[in-house]
Scaffold this active site. Structure first.
Site, PDB file in Angstrom:
ATOM      1  N   HIS A  54       0.839  -1.203   0.000  1.00 43.41           N
ATOM      2  CA  HIS A  54       0.000   0.000   0.000  1.00 43.41           C
ATOM      3  C   HIS A  54       0.872   1.250   0.000  1.00 43.41           C
ATOM      4  O   HIS A  54       1.308   1.717   1.049  1.00 43.41           O
ATOM      5  CB  HIS A  54      -0.901  -0.019   1.238  1.00 43.41           C
ATOM      6  N   PHE A  57       2.661   6.661  -4.752  1.00 38.04           N
ATOM      7  CA  PHE A  57       3.865   7.307  -5.287  1.00 38.04           C
ATOM      8  C   PHE A  57       3.547   8.563  -6.101  1.00 38.04           C
ATOM      9  O   PHE A  57       4.435   9.176  -6.663  1.00 38.04           O
ATOM     10  CB  PHE A  57       4.689   6.300  -6.094  1.00 38.04           C
ATOM     11  N   ARG A  58       2.269   8.928  -6.213  1.00 35.63           N
ATOM     12  CA  ARG A  58       1.805  10.241  -6.669  1.00 35.63           C
ATOM     13  C   ARG A  58       1.985  10.524  -8.157  1.00 35.63           C
ATOM     14  O   ARG A  58       1.600  11.607  -8.613  1.00 35.63           O
ATOM     15  CB  ARG A  58       2.473  11.367  -5.858  1.00 35.63           C
ATOM     16  N   ASP A 306       0.820   2.633   3.682  1.00 34.78           N
ATOM     17  CA  ASP A 306      -0.026   3.725   3.197  1.00 34.78           C
ATOM     18  C   ASP A 306       0.833   4.977   3.018  1.00 34.78           C
ATOM     19  O   ASP A 306       0.429   6.092   3.375  1.00 34.78           O
ATOM     20  CB  ASP A 306      -1.194   3.983   4.158  1.00 34.78           C
TER      21      ASP A 306
END
Length: 441
Positions: A54, A57-58, A306
């Site tokens: 989870h 990495f945008r 996360d």
């Protein structure tokens, strides 16, 4: 390469031979061969690289927060050799074109990766589910970063479609109907901004008060009920309460816990401020202790980070304006090993939480254990070499951490399929991009 005298998580001392991308042998004693590089791992701990199921990495959309290059460097520097990216990028990963776009960006990754598909009212299930997805989801049952929250009918349809294709579903389990609206600012007659209502709270604990534990309990219950009805493989992301964990396990559903929900609580918010805002939020110290107990005793299946980086400037805002999320891919395994060093977890439990069980849950048969024939995804640690965690020394673009000043045990080197991608020496050298999609081929 021949790694001699390595201590494995279960305490056995073994030699480990690596040939090409795989582990060739794990024996009590192996003799070096001509031309073979030999590493003396005496008194060092050799672990399978962490599978972080989870991360965010945008890319695409927010390269100022993180890229595949920067995020995978942070992963490698933390002993993580496989990451699973979530779909709430911009644009969201909801069709075949977006999966291909993200896979092209992931070519910059030092570590192996999976790509999960997302669900919105505009998604294309037939096209998306034909792609080599790691899983469907994180499917959001309430809005979070990216505003991908969906209603109950669409959730049921999505789970049914994924199950028909034999794909697991990862669920962000919060029910917005259970949020405590009394603590949130009113937007009525707001003018240029939100109007402060009589009951509005602006303290750092307000976010935790707003997104209640009951919101998680209700959403886990709903997700498990749908999963049971459809015979789906469900996985509950970032469970933050003992009640959420217990309901998932009663239904035979796997779940994960993040390092921040495991180690931090609402008691830490006065110091963390808005840098401690995430979804689901931090819980009471009593609930945190209950979560830790379930992680330690084997109830919880997985630890996943996360990893959700935002810039310092974004986080340094009022509690209702700051984005939710904290970085964590580089510090998760070091923090867990520090807990094990202090006797609060066993090294075997750390291995299972971060590698062996994620590999079993998500069908990665060549990862997660140090066994002949498996991928040589490995990390070597000195369990006596603790290091103070400093955000400015980490490799995420975020440049900060909620664990500032904590002790961690970081890898001396990290290997992905037989090649060293990170070495913690004076140059902190990184290798070349090695990442492959774990669902391709």
């Amino acid at each position: 390469m021949l790694i001699q005298n390595a201590t494995l998580a279960d305490g056995r001392r073994r030699d480990v031979r690596v040939e090409g991308e795989r582990i060739a042998a794990v024996e009590r004693r192996l003799s070096p061969r001509d031309g073979e590089s030999v590493v003396d791992a005496d008194d060092k701990l050799l672990l399978p690289g962490m599978i972080d199921a989870h991360v965010h990495f945008r890319e695409p959309g927010f390269p100022d927060k993180e890229t595949w290059a920067s995020g995978s460097r942070a992963a490698a520097a933390g002993g993580v050799t496989t990451v699973v990216d979530q779909p709430n990028t911009e644009p969201p990963t909801i069709d075949g074109e977006r999966v291909a776009e993200k896979a092209a960006l992931a070519a910059d990754s030092l570590v192996d990766f999976g790509i999960s598909g997302g669900v919105t009212p505009d998604w294309d299930p037939d096209e998306l589910l034909a792609e080599p997805l790691f899983a469907l989801g994180e499917v959001f049952l309430a809005d979070s970063t990216g505003e991908m929250g969906i209603d109950a009918d669409l959730f049921t349809d999505a789970v049914a479609a994924a199950t028909e294709h034999g794909i697991a579903v990862t669920v962000h389990a919060e029910d917005a109907d259970e949020f405590d609206e009394s603590v949130r600012p009113s937007s009525e007659d707001a003018g240029d901004g939100q109007r402060q209502g009589a009951d509005e709270r602006t303290d750092t604990d307000a976010w935790s008060a707003f997104r209640t534990p009951e919101a998680e309990h209700a959403a886990v219950e709903r997700a498990c009920r749908v999963g049971e009805e459809l015979g789906a493989q469900l996985h509950i992301a970032h469970t933050s309460t003992p009640g959420g964990i217990d309901r998932a396990k009663e239904a035979g559903v796997t779940c994960e816990v993040t390092p921040h929900h495991l180690l931090l609580s609402r008691d830490d918010l006065p110091e963390l401020g808005t840098f401690g805002r995430m979804n689901p939020p931090l819980r009471s110290e009593q609930r945190r202790e209950g979560v830790f107990e379930r992680v330690a005793d084997g109830t919880v299946d997985i630890v996943a980070t996360d990893h959700a980086p935002h810039t310092r400037a974004e986080k340094d805002a009022a509690i209702w304006d700051a984005p939710s999320g904290v970085p964590g891919v580089e510090t998760a395994l070091p923090l867990l090993l520090a807990e094990a060093r202090e006797g609060r977890l066993s090294y075997e439990r750390v291995r299972d939480l971060t590698a062996a069980t994620p590999a079993a849950v998500f069908d990665l048969p060549r990862k997660g254990r140090i066994e002949a024939g498996n991928d040589a995804n490995l990390a070597l640690f000195d369990p006596d070499a603790t290091r103070e965690i400093r955000g400015e020394q980490l490799h995420s673009k975020a440049g900060w951490t909620p664990f500032e000043g904590w002790d961690g045990i970081f890898p001396e080197w990290t290997m992905v399929r037989g090649e060293t991608v990170y070495r913690n020496d004076e140059d902190e050298a990184f290798g070349d991009a090695r990442g492959e999609n774990v669902r391709s081929g």
